[in-house]
Write a protein that holds these residues in place. Sequence first.
Motif, PDB file in Angstrom:
ATOM      1  N   ALA A  96       1.125  -1.340  -0.460  1.00  0.00           N
ATOM      2  CA  ALA A  96      -0.073   0.118  -0.200  1.00  0.00           C
ATOM      3  C   ALA A  96       0.845   1.136   0.245  1.00  0.00           C
ATOM      4  CB  ALA A  96      -0.915   0.060   1.177  1.00  0.00           C
ATOM      5  N   ASP A  97       1.753   1.052   0.387  1.00  0.00           N
ATOM      6  CA  ASP A  97       2.863   2.420   0.438  1.00  0.00           C
ATOM      7  C   ASP A  97       3.736   2.551  -0.718  1.00  0.00           C
ATOM      8  OD1 ASP A  97       1.739   2.971   3.204  1.00  0.00           O
ATOM      9  OD2 ASP A  97       3.620   2.066   4.301  1.00  0.00           O
ATOM     10  N   ARG A  98       3.937   1.232  -1.080  1.00  0.00           N
ATOM     11  CA  ARG A  98       5.182   1.916  -1.991  1.00  0.00           C
ATOM     12  C   ARG A  98       4.406   1.313  -3.152  1.00  0.00           C
ATOM     13  NH1 ARG A  98      10.130  -0.088  -0.762  1.00  0.00           N
ATOM     14  NH2 ARG A  98      10.707   0.234  -3.210  1.00  0.00           N
ATOM     15  N   ILE A  99       3.516   1.308  -3.897  1.00  0.00           N
ATOM     16  CA  ILE A  99       2.794   1.499  -4.890  1.00  0.00           C
ATOM     17  C   ILE A  99       1.735   2.561  -4.765  1.00  0.00           C
ATOM     18  CG2 ILE A  99       1.381  -0.120  -6.798  1.00  0.00           C
ATOM     19  CD1 ILE A  99       2.668  -2.514  -5.441  1.00  0.00           C
ATOM     20  N   ASP A 100       1.739   3.464  -4.903  1.00  0.00           N
ATOM     21  CA  ASP A 100       0.959   5.026  -5.177  1.00  0.00           C
ATOM     22  C   ASP A 100      -0.515   4.152  -6.516  1.00  0.00           C
ATOM     23  OD1 ASP A 100       2.681   5.552  -3.449  1.00  0.00           O
ATOM     24  OD2 ASP A 100       3.134   6.848  -4.572  1.00  0.00           O
ATOM     25  N   GLU A 101      -0.161   3.810  -7.168  1.00  0.00           N
ATOM     26  CA  GLU A 101      -1.237   3.989  -8.617  1.00  0.00           C
ATOM     27  C   GLU A 101      -2.147   2.660  -8.044  1.00  0.00           C
ATOM     28  OE1 GLU A 101      -2.088   6.181 -10.294  1.00  0.00           O
ATOM     29  OE2 GLU A 101      -0.845   7.399  -9.342  1.00  0.00           O
ATOM     30  N   LEU A 102      -1.882   1.200  -6.918  1.00  0.00           N
ATOM     31  CA  LEU A 102      -2.417   0.615  -6.459  1.00  0.00           C
ATOM     32  C   LEU A 102      -3.656   0.612  -6.681  1.00  0.00           C
ATOM     33  CD1 LEU A 102      -2.201  -2.725  -5.995  1.00  0.00           C
ATOM     34  CD2 LEU A 102      -2.127  -2.076  -3.944  1.00  0.00           C
ATOM     35  N   ALA A 103      -4.963   1.659  -5.776  1.00  0.00           N
ATOM     36  CA  ALA A 103      -5.822   1.419  -5.280  1.00  0.00           C
ATOM     37  C   ALA A 103      -6.742   2.323  -6.866  1.00  0.00           C
ATOM     38  CB  ALA A 103      -5.802   2.737  -4.319  1.00  0.00           C
ATOM     39  N   VAL A 104      -6.055   2.686  -7.709  1.00  0.00           N
ATOM     40  CA  VAL A 104      -6.201   2.930  -8.944  1.00  0.00           C
ATOM     41  C   VAL A 104      -6.985   2.694  -9.881  1.00  0.00           C
ATOM     42  CG1 VAL A 104      -5.960   4.961 -10.886  1.00  0.00           C
ATOM     43  CG2 VAL A 104      -6.244   5.630  -8.647  1.00  0.00           C
ATOM     44  N   ARG A 105      -5.726   1.435  -9.920  1.00  0.00           N
ATOM     45  CA  ARG A 105      -5.554  -0.145 -10.568  1.00  0.00           C
ATOM     46  C   ARG A 105      -6.458  -0.314 -10.408  1.00  0.00           C
ATOM     47  NH1 ARG A 105       1.011  -1.460 -10.779  1.00  0.00           N
ATOM     48  NH2 ARG A 105       1.799   0.581 -11.672  1.00  0.00           N
ATOM     49  N   ILE A 106      -7.238  -1.542  -8.991  1.00  0.00           N
ATOM     50  CA  ILE A 106      -7.876  -1.554  -8.757  1.00  0.00           C
ATOM     51  C   ILE A 106      -9.082  -1.292  -8.739  1.00  0.00           C
ATOM     52  CG2 ILE A 106      -8.693  -2.976  -6.721  1.00  0.00           C
ATOM     53  CD1 ILE A 106      -5.772  -3.474  -5.848  1.00  0.00           C
ATOM     54  N   GLY A 107      -9.256   0.170  -8.680  1.00  0.00           N
ATOM     55  CA  GLY A 107     -10.510   0.569  -8.295  1.00  0.00           C
ATOM     56  C   GLY A 107     -11.129   1.008 -10.438  1.00  0.00           C
ATOM     57  N   ARG A 108      -9.918   0.688 -11.486  1.00  0.00           N
ATOM     58  CA  ARG A 108     -10.683   1.319 -12.669  1.00  0.00           C
ATOM     59  C   ARG A 108     -12.053   0.535 -12.915  1.00  0.00           C
ATOM     60  NH1 ARG A 108      -7.303   4.162 -15.823  1.00  0.00           N
ATOM     61  NH2 ARG A 108      -5.494   3.906 -14.577  1.00  0.00           N
ATOM     62  N   ASN A 109     -12.320  -0.446 -12.724  1.00  0.00           N
ATOM     63  CA  ASN A 109     -12.971  -1.199 -13.784  1.00  0.00           C
ATOM     64  C   ASN A 109     -13.785  -2.331 -12.691  1.00  0.00           C
ATOM     65  OD1 ASN A 109     -11.894  -3.747 -14.053  1.00  0.00           O
ATOM     66  ND2 ASN A 109     -10.937  -2.057 -16.094  1.00  0.00           N
ATOM     67  N   ARG A 110     -14.376  -3.088 -12.842  1.00  0.00           N
ATOM     68  CA  ARG A 110     -15.521  -3.611 -12.200  1.00  0.00           C
ATOM     69  C   ARG A 110     -14.398  -5.268 -12.644  1.00  0.00           C
ATOM     70  NH1 ARG A 110     -19.854  -3.525 -13.892  1.00  0.00           N
ATOM     71  NH2 ARG A 110     -21.026  -2.004 -12.917  1.00  0.00           N
ATOM     72  N   ARG A 111     -13.936  -5.905 -13.716  1.00  0.00           N
ATOM     73  CA  ARG A 111     -13.334  -7.001 -13.136  1.00  0.00           C
ATOM     74  C   ARG A 111     -12.253  -6.732 -12.835  1.00  0.00           C
ATOM     75  NH1 ARG A 111      -8.669  -7.813 -16.946  1.00  0.00           N
ATOM     76  NH2 ARG A 111      -9.172  -5.560 -17.605  1.00  0.00           N
ATOM     77  N   ARG A 112     -11.341  -5.587 -12.223  1.00  0.00           N
ATOM     78  CA  ARG A 112     -10.319  -5.895 -11.441  1.00  0.00           C
ATOM     79  C   ARG A 112     -10.636  -5.674 -10.042  1.00  0.00           C
ATOM     80  NH1 ARG A 112      -6.236  -1.219 -14.164  1.00  0.00           N
ATOM     81  NH2 ARG A 112      -6.278  -2.236 -16.396  1.00  0.00           N
ATOM     82  N   ARG A 113     -11.869  -5.551  -9.603  1.00  0.00           N
ATOM     83  CA  ARG A 113     -12.242  -5.099  -8.309  1.00  0.00           C
ATOM     84  C   ARG A 113     -13.135  -6.769  -8.401  1.00  0.00           C
ATOM     85  NH1 ARG A 113     -14.731  -0.305 -10.130  1.00  0.00           N
ATOM     86  NH2 ARG A 113     -16.658  -1.617 -10.748  1.00  0.00           N
ATOM     87  N   TRP A 114     -13.381  -7.333  -8.980  1.00  0.00           N
ATOM     88  CA  TRP A 114     -13.473  -8.426  -9.195  1.00  0.00           C
ATOM     89  C   TRP A 114     -12.883  -9.754  -8.501  1.00  0.00           C
ATOM     90  CZ3 TRP A 114     -18.043 -10.772  -7.595  1.00  0.00           C
ATOM     91  CH2 TRP A 114     -19.724  -9.792  -7.526  1.00  0.00           C
ATOM     92  N   SER A 115     -12.186  -9.545  -8.921  1.00  0.00           N
ATOM     93  CA  SER A 115     -10.517  -9.610  -9.238  1.00  0.00           C
ATOM     94  C   SER A 115     -10.126 -10.387  -7.486  1.00  0.00           C
ATOM     95  CB  SER A 115      -9.243  -9.656 -10.182  1.00  0.00           C
ATOM     96  OG  SER A 115      -8.729  -8.487  -9.506  1.00  0.00           O
ATOM     97  N   LEU A 116     -10.581  -9.345  -7.198  1.00  0.00           N
ATOM     98  CA  LEU A 116     -10.064  -9.532  -5.662  1.00  0.00           C
ATOM     99  C   LEU A 116     -11.077 -10.505  -5.178  1.00  0.00           C
ATOM    100  CD1 LEU A 116     -10.336  -5.602  -4.537  1.00  0.00           C
ATOM    101  CD2 LEU A 116      -8.563  -7.184  -4.283  1.00  0.00           C
ATOM    102  N   GLY A 117     -11.450 -11.709  -5.550  1.00  0.00           N
ATOM    103  CA  GLY A 117     -12.459 -12.756  -4.956  1.00  0.00           C
ATOM    104  C   GLY A 117     -11.718 -13.714  -5.581  1.00  0.00           C
TER     105      GLY A 117
END
Length: 280
Positions: free
Chosen positions: A62-83
Amino acid sequence: MVDTDPSSARADWRLAVSAYVGALAGGMGGVVASIRSPAVVAAVLGCAIGFAIGGSVGVHLADRIDELAVRIGRNRRRRWSLGLPVVAFAALWLRSATANAIRWSGEIALGAAVALLLVGWVVAALARAVYVTATVPDEPILTVPWEPPGSVTADLALVGIGLFVAAANTVDGDRSIAILSVGFAVSRAIASVIEARVVPLRAATSPEIRVHDAGLVVQRPFTRSFVPWDDVRHVRLKDGELVLDRGIRDVRFDRDELGDPDGLVASIERASPGTVLPAG
């Protein structure tokens, strides 16, 4: 992570990512330990050590990859991949239950699946909010107070029912049902906060609707969602509802929930001319 206080927002994101990676590593550690040794202590230690290591790795990510949240939140497919890990742990639980494998390994897998499902939900919600914040940086044309639908009393009742069922099944020795019941109870508590039926005292923002040149932002204290005007066919204030027609995924608000429904409609017409249909 959408609090206007940057330090509080970053702390929310770090905690959520740390809990997610910790639950993943803790579940793996507990399953491996329970397979190697039937002792309950071994399974507990495996979970604890895995969670500690995974939690530390999560904070680092979370500290080192500043764009991690933006990448995950970009679309539904990436958010669902957390499952995806949830599916893996659930499959392990089912295999354990049907193959008479070591009992603890299956229950630990189920617990990990439930934990990852819940924490992944929070991570996805925060990531989506960060993405909306990053992509809609302009000041809103209008901000209208909004009272989210739903009942806190109903949520509390469901939490209580879930915990009661969990306790009853623990006494009866059915730990799998108990784990699922606890997960259900926690999910209702999380939903109350995410959907802003319960607003913590430290929250820096209140629920509101924001009209931007690019679209409509639905703002809650810890989450945000975005409806771009390009996705909206038309908008109409009808039968006590403000409806944004998006085909199969309409966005609806009860008129009574909005602080200034008429002003909101006028601002939408200004931001997206020709979108608003006559009331009727």
